[in-house]
Scaffold this active site. Structure first.
Site, mmCIF file in Angstrom:
data_model
loop_
_atom_site.group_PDB
_atom_site.id
_atom_site.type_symbol
_atom_site.label_atom_id
_atom_site.label_comp_id
_atom_site.label_asym_id
_atom_site.label_seq_id
_atom_site.Cartn_x
_atom_site.Cartn_y
_atom_site.Cartn_z
ATOM 1 N N HIS B 205 0.881 -1.170 0.000
ATOM 2 C CA HIS B 205 0.000 0.000 0.000
ATOM 3 C C HIS B 205 0.918 1.218 0.000
ATOM 4 O O HIS B 205 1.583 1.501 1.002
ATOM 5 C CB HIS B 205 -0.884 -0.035 1.255
ATOM 6 C CG HIS B 205 -1.749 1.175 1.429
ATOM 7 N ND1 HIS B 205 -3.044 1.221 0.956
ATOM 8 C CD2 HIS B 205 -1.518 2.379 1.996
ATOM 9 C CE1 HIS B 205 -3.572 2.402 1.247
ATOM 10 N NE2 HIS B 205 -2.663 3.126 1.884
ATOM 11 N N CYS B 238 -3.665 10.216 4.943
ATOM 12 C CA CYS B 238 -4.000 9.836 6.313
ATOM 13 C C CYS B 238 -4.224 11.088 7.135
ATOM 14 O O CYS B 238 -3.294 11.865 7.339
ATOM 15 C CB CYS B 238 -2.885 9.005 6.926
ATOM 16 S SG CYS B 238 -3.200 8.605 8.655
ATOM 17 N N ASN B 247 -2.466 8.365 -2.358
ATOM 18 C CA ASN B 247 -2.033 7.031 -2.781
ATOM 19 C C ASN B 247 -1.426 7.106 -4.173
ATOM 20 O O ASN B 247 -1.613 8.089 -4.878
ATOM 21 C CB ASN B 247 -3.258 6.098 -2.868
ATOM 22 C CG ASN B 247 -3.903 5.867 -1.521
ATOM 23 O OD1 ASN B 247 -4.946 6.424 -1.236
ATOM 24 N ND2 ASN B 247 -3.291 5.052 -0.698
#
Lengths: 306, 306
Positions: B205, B238, B247
């Site tokens: 991730h 986040c 991302n």
């Protein structure tokens, strides 16, 4: 630690595609600041006719200025033998000529077929050799062309051999159009090295057109590439290859390489300061890069040192 | 061709950090269109209390909707056992819990120490197991933390082993903060695989905070990673890790993987169309990605097919 040479091409590849002309003083400030940040090679301009690229008309003055900076390798692009004569007169440390692997692009860009380019390279090699100047050939559109599409790898290998036979001391593979993917980079670097010798292919010139620039750089490193062209703020592109924008960003490249433990010699904090000079001189020009916004990681000083 | 699973996490990781709440109908349209483009796994939301993340309050409805789409693996994040109960009731195909390798971040984010998290993971594993639901643990801040700085690799290995012992069927390594570099990715993937077994660590991730996302993805692929999380338009981050943005971009990742000859099953042209849905529903949100601007290469259909 493996040393990787970062060759800053922004003053040439970046500025040749800007609308606004960067003033000579700003170019000098940029080059000086970047050399002081530890960048050891800068392509300061191109010896093309000023009528074609007025943005780079001051290349000879920049060569003279940059040569006075300690430890800096001063290189320039030459489109042909005429340019090579001017580059030699200016006293560059190295010159390189782009040789487009797409004949369509070559004819459109410099009005020369592949055979005519090989003749030109032979002549430029002679001029550089007579002046004891390092001479490289950049195999442009090596990963694909916006006019021809796919560029066969066998053709690149064959033309790489021809360029070496014509006198190229060194080759670079250029992803002029931002077509390259990492698997292709590995394959082509391997094939060209196998054909012309490991030490003849040292350099990748990558664009970040589809965001793959650093992944392609990594692929090249894993195949023994030791020089990476990059442009501060990712400015640049090829005015004759539509949609081909932006070199890989020097700042992000330095962050990656330094973090991985490579020796680039570049002080990233100082490098980030150089952006201010470029931004002030080219207020309309977008500057790319993620590291400048995000800043260094908290553990930056110890990364890659294990 | 090696198959690589792209797990779209935008509806969870992306939307949890947007200011504007995306309407349920737009989320459904997004998920449907992306599934139709060939994306085989989507993290549709998170079973956190709606008071904490009102953006994701409709996760149960999305699970029900997405499960009706053919061939789609529907996963959701759960922060704790309570969330796991709700996820099981909603009927997810898979659930994952983030486990922060930085205890400081863990305490700040979910108010739990590492020991408390292991107890929680044990409980979630039991809930998932009872319902025959696939259960993964995401080792977050595995590459560094914006509060603690460096995260020792030995600690990640030890906590990975503890997570597997507590019942994790699968692990992912999360670069929550955008700290990772490719050398570190390779090292850590290798170490964790060696400790817990090749088949337990399948997923990375990654965030693109410093522009290294795709280079890190490439590093992971070279170490046998077969699942990559990504977010359409690179939205996300986040909220508890300042400076941790975006991302890796699904569109650029698909361009890279398809060009390299990996089998992602994703139709890139259809995927690019999905951006319109997200852009229309979140007009204030910047969408990242280079391929959407540059378009496909002329030779796209034949790339990686040799």
């Amino acid at each position: 630690m493996t040393a990787i040479l970062i060759s800053e091409v922004g003053p040439r590849d970046g500025l040749q595609s800007t609308h606004r002309i960067m003033p000579l003083d700003a170019k000098k400030a940029w080059i000086k600041a970047e050399a002081e940040a530890g960048v050891r090679e800068i392509e300061v301009g191109s010896f093309v006719p000023p009528s074609l690229l007025p943005q780079l008309a001051d290349t000879a003055e920049l060569v003279a200025y940059a040569k006075a900076l300690p430890g800096l390798n001063v290189v320039a692009l030459v489109p042909n033998a005429k340019g090579a004569v001017r580059a030699a007169e200016a006293g560059v440390h190295g010159m390189s000529i782009p040789f487009s692997m797409s004949e369509t692009h070559s004819i459109k860009n410099v009005r020369k077929t592949h055979a005519e380019m090989i003749a030109e390279i032979t002549e430029v090699a002679r001029i550089a050799g007579d002046a004891s100047i390092h001479f490289a050939v950049g195999l442009s559109t090596a990963f694909g062309c916006t006019m021809e599409g796919a560029v066969p790898e066998d053709r690149v290998v064959r033309l790489a051999e021809a360029a070496v036979a014509a006198g190229a001391r060194e080759l670079s593979l250029s992803d002029t159009t931002g077509y390259a993917d990492p698997a292709q980079v590995k394959r082509l670097v391997r094939k060209v090295k196998a054909a012309v010798g490991e030490e003849k292919l040292t350099t990748l010139h990558l664009h970040n057109t589809r965001g793959l620039g650093l992944a392609n750089a990594l692929a090249g490193l894993e195949e023994g590439i030791t020089t990476l062209d990059a442009s501060l703020g990712g400015i640049g592109g090829c005015p004759f290859a539509p949609g081909a924008s932006g070199n890989i960003v020097t700042e992000d490249l330095v962050f990656m390489l330094n973090s991985m433990g490579y020796d680039t010699g570049v002080d990233l904090e100082k490098l980030l300061e150089v952006r201010k000079i470029v931004a002030a001189a080219l207020p309309d020009e977008p500057l790319y890069g993620f590291t400048p916004d995000a800043g260094l990681t908290l553990d930056y000083d110890t990364r890659g040192k294990a």
